[in-house]
Design an enzyme around this catalytic site. Sequence first.
Site, PDB file in Angstrom:
ATOM      1  N   ASP A 232       0.680  -1.209   0.119  1.00  0.00           N
ATOM      2  CA  ASP A 232       0.082   0.014   0.156  1.00  0.00           C
ATOM      3  C   ASP A 232       0.809   1.201  -0.089  1.00  0.00           C
ATOM      4  O   ASP A 232       1.544   1.375   1.043  1.00  0.00           O
ATOM      5  CB  ASP A 232      -0.820  -0.207   1.058  1.00  0.00           C
ATOM      6  CG  ASP A 232      -1.843   1.193   1.396  1.00  0.00           C
ATOM      7  OD1 ASP A 232      -1.662   2.254   0.571  1.00  0.00           O
ATOM      8  OD2 ASP A 232      -2.581   1.115   2.364  1.00  0.00           O
ATOM      9  N   PHE A 233       0.860   2.058  -0.942  1.00  0.00           N
ATOM     10  CA  PHE A 233       1.720   3.190  -1.062  1.00  0.00           C
ATOM     11  C   PHE A 233       1.430   4.133  -0.104  1.00  0.00           C
ATOM     12  O   PHE A 233       2.231   5.254  -0.033  1.00  0.00           O
ATOM     13  CB  PHE A 233       2.055   3.789  -2.681  1.00  0.00           C
ATOM     14  CG  PHE A 233       0.776   4.183  -3.284  1.00  0.00           C
ATOM     15  CD1 PHE A 233      -0.375   4.624  -2.883  1.00  0.00           C
ATOM     16  CD2 PHE A 233       0.880   3.633  -4.873  1.00  0.00           C
ATOM     17  CE1 PHE A 233      -1.440   4.873  -3.717  1.00  0.00           C
ATOM     18  CE2 PHE A 233      -0.170   3.936  -5.685  1.00  0.00           C
ATOM     19  CZ  PHE A 233      -1.257   4.599  -5.049  1.00  0.00           C
ATOM     20  N   HIS A 251      -2.507  11.387 -10.692  1.00  0.00           N
ATOM     21  CA  HIS A 251      -3.962  12.057 -10.947  1.00  0.00           C
ATOM     22  C   HIS A 251      -5.126  11.322 -10.442  1.00  0.00           C
ATOM     23  O   HIS A 251      -6.157  11.766 -10.563  1.00  0.00           O
ATOM     24  CB  HIS A 251      -3.852  11.980 -12.462  1.00  0.00           C
ATOM     25  CG  HIS A 251      -4.320  10.729 -13.130  1.00  0.00           C
ATOM     26  ND1 HIS A 251      -4.599  10.824 -14.700  1.00  0.00           N
ATOM     27  CD2 HIS A 251      -4.184   9.607 -12.734  1.00  0.00           C
ATOM     28  CE1 HIS A 251      -5.016   9.674 -14.992  1.00  0.00           C
ATOM     29  NE2 HIS A 251      -4.565   8.719 -14.011  1.00  0.00           N
TER      30      HIS A 251
END
Length: 342
Positions: A232-233, A251
């Site tokens: 999980d970044f 984005h």
Amino acid sequence: MENGIANAIVDEYLTLVDDSCVALLPHALRIAAEFGLADLLTGGPMDVEVLARSVDADVGALYRLLRALASVGFFEEVTPRVFALSALGRRLCSEGPDSVRESVLQSDSYHAWAAAPEAFRRGTPVPLSSGPHGGGQDFFAHKDVDASAGRSFTRRMRERAASCYAGVVSIVDWSRSTVVLDVGGGDGFLLSAILRHEPRLTGVLFDRPSVIASVAGRLGELGERLRTVSGDFFRELPDGADTHVMSSVLHDWPDEQVDTILERSRTALAPGGRLLIVEMVVSPGDTWHPSKWSDLGMLVLTGGRERTGPEFEDRLNKAGYTVSAIRPIPGSYFTLIDAEPR
């Protein structure tokens, strides 16, 4: 695109609205892709009656679909009621370096835009409600629990990378890189291209567990040079890489989450490293640019946004980065942003 072409598109839509090419082209392409018409025509021209039997469609209705798509260049009626595949139409084939078949098949946007007024009232995305796993979930949670939707999204991102920014590989000076971490790298298309371009590099493909599980065993051509890591970044990124790549990642997210992703990158980046961001950059003023439309799509689907150059600089500065260069990717609407840690 010149503003004159943009004006022509607007005029055509305002004249016919729901009967215009602008309104109906996405639906017509989706039907053609679902029927696999381009794949069927790769062997040569076919009579519409033969095509109709092959895809279990009404002959008259299929002829009208092919006639409309031929008028914008996807097919060619070579003799009466006999159609051939054009060069443009080959982009609807299931295989090929510039295929967009999976992208035109997707239905996420249709469902989300049907409820889009609420997104503009709240400023937050529309929860996905279609399909057996869609009820009330956000965009990426839906992809995690619906394996088919997840695979489809990964294939669409591969198509985007291939058609929009594969050229980034050749404009980067990789001589200062040793290990490349592709953050949110999907099926590894871009990272694999980088490693093939620079045989001395090694790479780490990082994405959500559901994505990494779906691509496991399909990256063997590069052997030990490419390894996969799931996670999980928003929590942490693997350390040790001196070059981080993020393409069409930021984005997807509003500013607060982008700040977290960039902070995790700054923490994990090896000393002397750099961050390479591939995104569209919103152009100033009233000039037409696809980023201004993609920006609306991000709002409705994911809650993210496209950003101007100064907005990228603000986010990067806050995370401890300094922008060293912003340069266009040849033949693309996308831009490469080089950032160095402060």
